[in-house]
Design an enzyme around this catalytic site. Structure first.
Site, PDB file in Angstrom:
ATOM      1  N   ARG A 135     -28.417 108.618  84.458  1.00  0.00           N
ATOM      2  CA  ARG A 135     -28.604 107.259  83.981  1.00  0.00           C
ATOM      3  C   ARG A 135     -29.010 106.328  85.145  1.00  0.00           C
ATOM      4  NH1 ARG A 135     -26.981 103.905  79.699  1.00  0.00           N
ATOM      5  NH2 ARG A 135     -27.413 101.821  80.475  1.00  0.00           N
ATOM      6  N   CYS A 136     -30.164 105.698  85.012  1.00  0.00           N
ATOM      7  CA  CYS A 136     -30.671 104.825  86.075  1.00  0.00           C
ATOM      8  C   CYS A 136     -30.917 103.421  85.525  1.00  0.00           C
ATOM      9  CB  CYS A 136     -31.999 105.357  86.609  1.00  0.00           C
ATOM     10  SG  CYS A 136     -31.892 107.046  87.212  1.00  0.00           S
ATOM     11  N   ASP A 194     -22.533  86.069  77.083  1.00  0.00           N
ATOM     12  CA  ASP A 194     -21.884  87.332  77.434  1.00  0.00           C
ATOM     13  C   ASP A 194     -21.563  87.402  78.920  1.00  0.00           C
ATOM     14  OD1 ASP A 194     -22.092  88.414  74.851  1.00  0.00           O
ATOM     15  OD2 ASP A 194     -24.115  89.155  75.229  1.00  0.00           O
ATOM     16  N   GLU A 227     -12.986  94.346  74.415  1.00  0.00           N
ATOM     17  CA  GLU A 227     -12.827  95.747  74.074  1.00  0.00           C
ATOM     18  C   GLU A 227     -11.341  95.965  73.790  1.00  0.00           C
ATOM     19  OE1 GLU A 227     -12.506  99.869  74.321  1.00  0.00           O
ATOM     20  OE2 GLU A 227     -11.394  98.609  75.675  1.00  0.00           O
ATOM     21  N   HIS A 232     -19.000 103.117  71.338  1.00  0.00           N
ATOM     22  CA  HIS A 232     -19.519 104.166  72.223  1.00  0.00           C
ATOM     23  C   HIS A 232     -19.453 105.537  71.570  1.00  0.00           C
ATOM     24  CE1 HIS A 232     -18.289 100.748  74.718  1.00  0.00           C
ATOM     25  NE2 HIS A 232     -19.424 101.001  75.309  1.00  0.00           N
TER      26      HIS A 232
HETATM   27  N1  GLN Z   1     -24.910  90.845  73.416  1.00  0.00           N
HETATM   28  C1  GLN Z   1     -24.994  92.115  74.087  1.00  0.00           C
HETATM   29  C2  GLN Z   1     -25.263  93.201  73.063  1.00  0.00           C
HETATM   30  O1  GLN Z   1     -24.799  93.115  71.990  1.00  0.00           O
HETATM   31  C3  GLN Z   1     -23.726  92.425  74.835  1.00  0.00           C
HETATM   32  C4  GLN Z   1     -23.832  93.738  75.568  1.00  0.00           C
HETATM   33  C5  GLN Z   1     -22.670  94.027  76.479  1.00  0.00           C
HETATM   34  O2  GLN Z   1     -21.601  93.513  76.337  1.00  0.00           O
HETATM   35  N2  GLN Z   1     -22.873  94.878  77.435  1.00  0.00           N
HETATM   36  O3  GLN Z   1     -25.938  94.185  73.347  1.00  0.00           O
END
Ligand code: GLN
Ligand code: ZN
Length: 774
Positions: free
Chosen positions: A531-532, A615, A681, A710
């Site tokens: 992953r890059c 975010d 989360e 995920h």
């Molecule tokens: N708003 C972004 C998304 O929904 C938030 C992604 C993240 O938290 N990494 O993809």
């Protein structure tokens, strides 16, 4: 007869290949398109070509080139080399499929076992696999992997330096396996003996220098102290250096400055010490160079990491030369401050960078030439490398005076806001004003992105390449927005989003639309495994020439009577995932990005968007490695976030999203973000995080993610309902938001549709079942 330490070296090199050859080989092997032999051949070629290239660039002395290659992760490799993970992956370089598959099983998991946990490597964006140490594990030396790298390089004409994570750092980063009663660091003496066996093996193979990396000695590691780690290092390296048959020991301390670790290593008997003397670290700890000069005995060869291994700016060679001569040492080599793993291969591959910015940059290859020039100048004077020193001087001058870098208007505006704390109206006023939004109890929403389908990606790529015009592109994006809006209406979500189809990446997208940033075509760096990422480059004062997201958001809002939430990436996350300026303090850039985003917020508000999410998934990532520096960091980073919405009306509801649940030491900072609603989360920890939050008295809206995006698994209504019920024990229904735990862009539509349908159903069941107010 011992080989002297090379005068010029680097402590590690990128391994993905200038054109990501390793990534392609890995993914082809995992997909079964090539077999173990093909894979092994292609990474063999990659390694040997890298050695040739490094020699060509100036690393021609014996042991100047580090054998820092890894198929996936160097922490995993070291853990396997010492038997900390007792899987036999012997011969992973020789093409043995069984060994390779066992190795990748640890890294990526299989249908039978989950992979090792992955976490951030110090304060970088590289992620390592966390080794787990069971009580029953017996450490064993398995140096065959190192020996095969050495033999391969020798056959190609190079004497390379094997590299391992040092024993102190390896144990400091390991975690106890489930059920283990011993702390990893308590087994250091036992592990040291195995490192000693490895030294013997390397010595028998004729290796004269070996490198052990000990970054744990520059960080505050939970559960121990700087003094204890330093003491551990002193003991370990005294044992290792007392071995009669061994290569010479080169110990490095990248990513910051040594404190107690410096005298400990200095007196331990090691042969060479590599230190981070980048301008950044010298700035953060101005006493470091003098301390080194005063503490290190002449018997320890000093390897000065003057060239910054983790940022992309050309070095001010004259300034570095001054620092190095100021150390007043006979015995001195030049190196990079850290492995070059964190920077792309070469600026010469870039064809679209603004020419002046390109001139200021130095990626891995260019850094090798800087190391070589500095080492030569150290021996023979700057006159010996006039082109390099003249160039460095021109870089310094043109950057300092460039109007592309320095924007008086931005500077004035940033200065004018210097004392603005960014706080809006008080909470009670906002809550009352936001009644007008008509938000129901247990409101449902998502984090922003919807699945990025092949068509969406193709439309973006075609537009970028000029294969489709602006109008056709706009139409494709609008079609996707329509689909996302229709789906959300059909599912019955309360607060909708436009789905972010136009964004390749949440940081790159904003960097492409802000002045002061540029982006690269080939500037890939490894994040983990194959992953890059391609971090944008922040080179100047930041401003927003035109609205960025307003058009898409307004369009989405025009398609539905429901509220549509505007989506922005916050200033700290933009900084954390970019290469940043080295000519101004990070906090200056944070303020500038915050103010540029404030313009966007104002335009969204004017367009009638009443809910805006900013975010900050990376807020915690920039936390300094030393705990005493953390409060100050949180202070300015959190203020930069508040600046984004400092001027919005109390009616406008500001959300934020954080991608993790370990709030521990940053809970006050999260509170100080002062967002009206915070999504986090929480699904994997079964809402336990809410204990902390409730305990802290967090009084605003909170959206603990109730399903893990995920995983492809669709959560059942029943389990979602249980999680909502658990959350309601801590948070009343009018403050509890119902959402997944992150964006949906990596998932596919069938999964997302099913999962969100269950989320809405679980919430409805909850509303129907009880009087939900607590
Ligand atoms: N708003 C972004 C998304 O929904 C938030 C992604 C993240 O938290 N990494 O993809
Ligand atoms: Zn997230």
């Amino acid at each position: 007869m011992t080989t002297p330490f090379p005068t010029a070296t680097v402590t590690g090199y990128p391994r993905i290949g200038a054109r990501r050859e390793q990534k392609r080989a890995l993914e082809a092997y995992w997909a079964g398109r090539i077999d173990a032999d093909d894979f092994t051949r292609s990474v063999h070629t990659l390694r040997v070509e890298t050695y040739h290239r490094l020699a060509e660039l100036g690393l021609r002395e014996d042991y100047a080139i580090p054998a820092s290659y890894s198929h996936y992760d160097h922490v995993l490799d070291t853990a396997l080399t010492v038997g900390l993970i007792p899987t036999d992956t012997g011969g992973t370089n020789t093409g043995a499929a069984a060994g390779l598959d066992a190795y990748f099983a640890l890294a990526r998991g299989t249908s039978q076992r989950s992979p090792l946990e992955m976490t951030k490597w110090f304060d970088t964006n590289y992620h390592y696999l966390v080794p787990e140490l069971a009580d029953s594990t017996v450490f064993t030396a398995r140096p065959h992997h190192l020996l095969s790298l050495v033999a391969e390089a020798r056959a190609a004409g190079h004497l390379v330096r094997p590299v391992l994570v040092g024993p102190v750092t390896l144990l400091a980063l390991a975690k106890p396996a489930p059920g283990a009663t011993t702390l990893p660091l308590d087994r250091l003496d036992e592990l040291t003996l195995v490192y000693r066996d490895i030294l013997t093996g390397l010595s028998d193979a004729g290796v004269d220098w070996v490198q052990f990396d000990e970054p744990a000695l520059v960080a505050d590691i939970p559960g121990t102290t700087d003094a204890r780690l330093a003491e551990a290092a002193r003991r370990t390296y005294a044992t290792l250096s007392s071995a009669t048959v061994r290569p010479q020991l080169f110990v490095t301390a990248p990513y910051g400055s040594l404190e107690n670790g410096l005298p400990a290593l200095a007196e331990s008997g090691i042969d060479a010490l590599g230190v981070d003397l980048s301008a950044a670290t010298r700035g953060a700890d101005p006493d470091y160079a003098p301390r080194l000069a005063a503490t290190l005995p002449p018997s320890v060869h000093l390897v000065a990491g003057a060239i910054d291994g983790r940022n992309v700016w050309a070095d001010d060679l004259a300034a570095s030369l001054d620092v190095l001569t100021g150390l007043g040492r006979e015995s001195l080599s030049v190196s990079t401050s850290t492995s070059l793993l964190h920077v792309p291969y070469t600026v010469s591959q870039e064809t679209t960078l603004p020419v002046d910015v390109a001139f200021w940059l130095s990626f891995a290859e260019e850094k090798v030439t800087e190391v070589e020039a500095l080492a030569t100048a150290l021996a023979e004077g700057a006159e010996a490398r006039p082109e390099a020193f003249n160039r460095a001087e021109r870089v310094r001058r043109t950057r300092a005076s460039s109007t592309r870098v320095h924007n008086a208007e931005v500077a004035a505006r940033t200065a004018a806001e210097a004392t603005n704390d960014g706080f809006r109206a008080d909470a009670a006023t906002r809550i009352a004003a936001q009644e007008s939004l008509g938000i129901p109890d247990l409101p449902t929403t998502t984090i922003g992105s919807f699945p990025q389908t092949a068509e969406v990606r193709r439309a973006r790529a075609d537009h970028r390449a000029g294969r489709v015009d602006d109008a056709a592109y706009e139409q494709a994006m609008r079609a996707e927005i329509d689909r996302v809006i229709d789906l959300q209406e059909e599912l019955g979500l309360d607060i909708l989003v436009h789905g972010e189809p136009e964004r390749n990446d949440m940081v790159q997208y904003f960097a492409e639309h802000l002045d002061g940033f540029t982006t690269t075509e080939h500037g890939w760096v490894q994040s983990y495994g194959s992953r890059c990422t391609r971090p944008p480059i922040l080179f100047g004062d930041v401003s927003r020439p035109d609205p960025i997201t307003v058009g898409w958001t307004r369009y989405a809002a025009s398609r539905t009577p429901h509220p549509v939430k505007g989506m922005l990436t916050g200033p700290v996350t933009i900084l954390a995932w970019s290469f940043v300026r080295d000519d101004v303090d990070l906090r200056v850039s944070a303020d500038q990005i915050g103010l540029a985003l404030a313009d966007e917020v104002a335009d969204l508000e004017a367009a009638g968007i009443g809910i805006i999410q900013v975010d900050e998934p990376a807020l915690r990532e920039l936390l300094p490695l030393r705990s005493r520096a953390r409060a100050e960091y949180l202070d300015w980073s959190v203020r930069a976030f508040r600046l984004v919405s400092a001027h919005v009306s109390p009616q406008t509801q500001i959300h934020t999203h954080l991608c993790y649940s370990e709030f521990g030491e940053i809970i006050e900072a999260i509170d100080a973000l002062d967002a009206d609603v915070t999504s986090i989360e929480a699904a994997r920890s079964r809402m336990e995080v809410l204990d902390d939050i409730a305990g802290f008295g967090f009084g605003r809206g909170i959206g603990p993610g109730i399903y893990d995006i995920h995983s492809p698994r669709v959560p059942t209504v029943e389990e979602l309902r249980e999680l909502i019920e658990a959350a309601l024990k801590h948070v009343p229904a009018h403050r509890l938001w119902i959402n997944p735990d992150c964006g949906l862009k990596t998932r596919d539509y069938p999964e997302v549709r099913a999962s969100l349908a269950n989320l809405v159903a679980a919430r409805q069941a909850m509303l129907d079942s009880v009087q939900v107010t607590v």
